[in-house]
Every structure is written in structure tokens, then in C-alpha cells.
Design an enzyme around this catalytic site. Sequence first.
Site, short mmCIF file in Angstrom:
data_model
loop_
_atom_site.label_atom_id
_atom_site.label_comp_id
_atom_site.label_asym_id
_atom_site.label_seq_id
_atom_site.Cartn_x
_atom_site.Cartn_y
_atom_site.Cartn_z
N CYS A 136 0.84 -1.21 0.00
CA CYS A 136 0.00 0.00 0.00
C CYS A 136 0.87 1.26 0.00
O CYS A 136 1.40 1.65 1.04
CB CYS A 136 -0.93 0.00 1.22
SG CYS A 136 -1.95 1.47 1.32
N CYS A 139 -0.37 4.11 2.18
CA CYS A 139 -0.14 3.90 3.63
C CYS A 139 1.33 4.15 3.97
O CYS A 139 1.64 4.79 4.97
CB CYS A 139 -0.46 2.47 4.05
SG CYS A 139 -1.96 1.79 3.37
N ASP A 140 2.24 3.60 3.19
CA ASP A 140 3.64 3.53 3.60
C ASP A 140 4.60 4.38 2.76
O ASP A 140 5.78 4.49 3.11
CB ASP A 140 4.11 2.06 3.54
CG ASP A 140 3.30 1.19 4.49
OD1 ASP A 140 2.89 1.70 5.55
OD2 ASP A 140 3.07 0.01 4.18
#
Length: 313
Positions: A136, A139-140
Site C-alpha cells: 500500500c 499507507c507507507d
Amino acid sequence: MNSNKTKCLIIGSGPAGYTAALYTSRANLSPVLYEGHQPGGQLTITTEVENFPGYPDGTTGTELMEDIRRQAIKFGADIRPGIITAVDFSKRPFTVTVDDGSTIEAETIIISTGATAKFLGLDDEQKYMGLGVSACATCDGFFYRGKRVAVVGGGDTACEEALYLSNIAADVFLIVRKDHLRASKVMQRRVLDKPNIRVLFNTNTVGLYGEEFLEGAHLVENKGTENEQRMDLELDGFFLAIGHKPNTEIFKGAIELDESGYIKTDGISTATNIEGVFAAGDVADPHYRQAITAAGSGCKAALDAERFLAAHQ
Ligand code: NDP
């Protein structure tokens, strides 16, 4: 002794399921939630979460899920370990079977079983999970500011992730197993026009390496041809974007799914084709796949279930 009857059964425990439990418990529906294979869902395999509103200093995926879980329990949600193995939606109350052999009767059901990112199947992916490997970018990606990252895949998700990362990382490699991208033309153009994205066509990843954290990937170009060539690509981050699989195996034949296996909702609400069964979160959403959108749809499903029950007293 656990009750085997409920006004609202929630299947699955990510942000959608726990939020649905929070709302339905505050509405006095005494919900029962089964947590499934991975209590807390996909977020529990990410590291830090910095984009969930209300956490100015960030939090971890595990803490965030534990917070929403505790909030739901505080209002009386009955959260149970266990996996639902079969469902019967042919008549109301609906009947579901739990992996301990028990059955539950539910007047409404909220399905929030999520989706699972597909992986290449390399042992190294698990070894470096959260240590350089992610599924992701939203997300990261932030953790790779000014670094070298790769995205695997040639579809719209891979292009979107590569473009997202290209605004953060210094260099982005898009590793594509074929000689072309599957993504829409507009996405292809954007990727190919971006100076810091390099597309590696006809390239497969066969391994990852690094001491403690990921340091690079072992690649093979033109695999199986006379031009086959091995090379190592130094990397700080390795992002999988080869698709997601909705967790809908047990619902096949019981509820309407789209061609990719996602649960179809009516588009306005979380209602499915079965009256009284609602779907929330990634299991019904191939597009956004964010914790906050999943939580939002869990809230919607709870309100939909509450209104359904009020109309069917
Ligand atoms: P897709 O199934 O469209 O693409 C998956 C990609 O991963 C393909 O390029 C595929 O390669 C590659 N792949 C699959 N398995 C492997 C493997 N083992 N090794 C290497 N590569 C692999 O998935 P997406 O998640 O990209 O998209 C899903 C759906 O969502 C699509 O319909 C897409 O259009 C849509 N979507 C739309 C967006 C938008 O409109 N903004 C954004 C994101 C997704 P190959 O081509 O060789 O099979």
C-alpha cells in the site's frame, strides 16, 4: 454462554467491522462480531498510520484497530474470535455457521471481511514485510522520501502507486512482467511521461535481499528466452500492486458479486441484493481501499441495518 441469536451480526474486524459494531451497539442492536482469520484486518500488517484523522502524531495499525475495538466493546458490542464458515441467506433470520460448529441466527448481517493484497509468493516478501515490503503506497509511501523504490505490476493500481510514489521518492522503478502495461492509456501516458519513473518491461522479481531491512531485489529480464538476464536492483522499498482479492469465498452463490468477486451494493447505500444483508469496507470497494473510507462505510452499514430493522419490526 454466548447467545446464538442477534439483531445484527457483523462478519469481519477491520475498520469497517469495528465501526459498524460501534454504531450498532450505540443504537442498542446488541451486535455480535466475529473477528475472522486476522483480527483487526489488513491494517495490522502495516506499520505506522499517519492519515487517519484524529491522530496528529500518527499511530500504528494495530493500535488504531484496538482503539476502535475497545470503543465498540465499551458500548456493549459482543466481539468474538472465530471464523464464519458458511452462510444461509435464503430466509430471515439468516443462519451462519461458525468454525467451532455453532450456528447463529441474525436478523441483519453486515459483511466486512475485507480484501487481501496479492503477493508474488516469494518467501522474502514475508521476511521483509514492514521492513521495506508493502502492499500500500498510500499507507507507507511517506517513509520513502528521497529514496529508491519499486512497484510491481502493470495495471491501474501499479501506475497509480508509482505516480504517487514519484512525488515522494527520488527514483521509482515499475517492474512489469509483460512487454506492455495493462493500465488505461491515460495512466500509461502519465507514468511514461514522469521523469523519475523507469519502467522495466519483461521483468520478473525472483527474490529480495538485505541484512535487516530490504536492500534490493533480484530480477530476471526476458525470463525463459535466449536473452534472459539476471540483475540486482538496489532498493529501499518494494511495493506490490498486482491486485487484491476480496474475501468473499464463503458468500459465492449466496449473494451477488461482481466479476472480480467484490460484493455488489446498490451504489447509494451499503445494501446488497439480499434484503437485510449489507456490505462495508474493502469487500465491496475495489477503488478507495483506505482505513477511513472503510470506517465510513461501516458507519453507513450500521445505519442501514438500524433503519432496516425499524422498518421490519
Ligand atoms: P489488475 O488485475 O488490473 O492488474 C494487475 C497487474 O499485476 C497486471 O499488470 C498483471 O500483469 C500484474 N500481475 C499479476 N500477477 C503478477 C505476478 N505474479 N507477477 C507480476 N505481475 C503480476 O489489478 P489492479 O489492482 O491494477 O486493478 C484492479 C481493477 O481496478 C482494474 O479494473 C483497474 O482498472 C481498476 N482500478 C482503477 C483505478 C482508476 O480508475 N483510477 C485505479 C486502480 C484500479 P499482467 O498484465 O501480465 O497480467
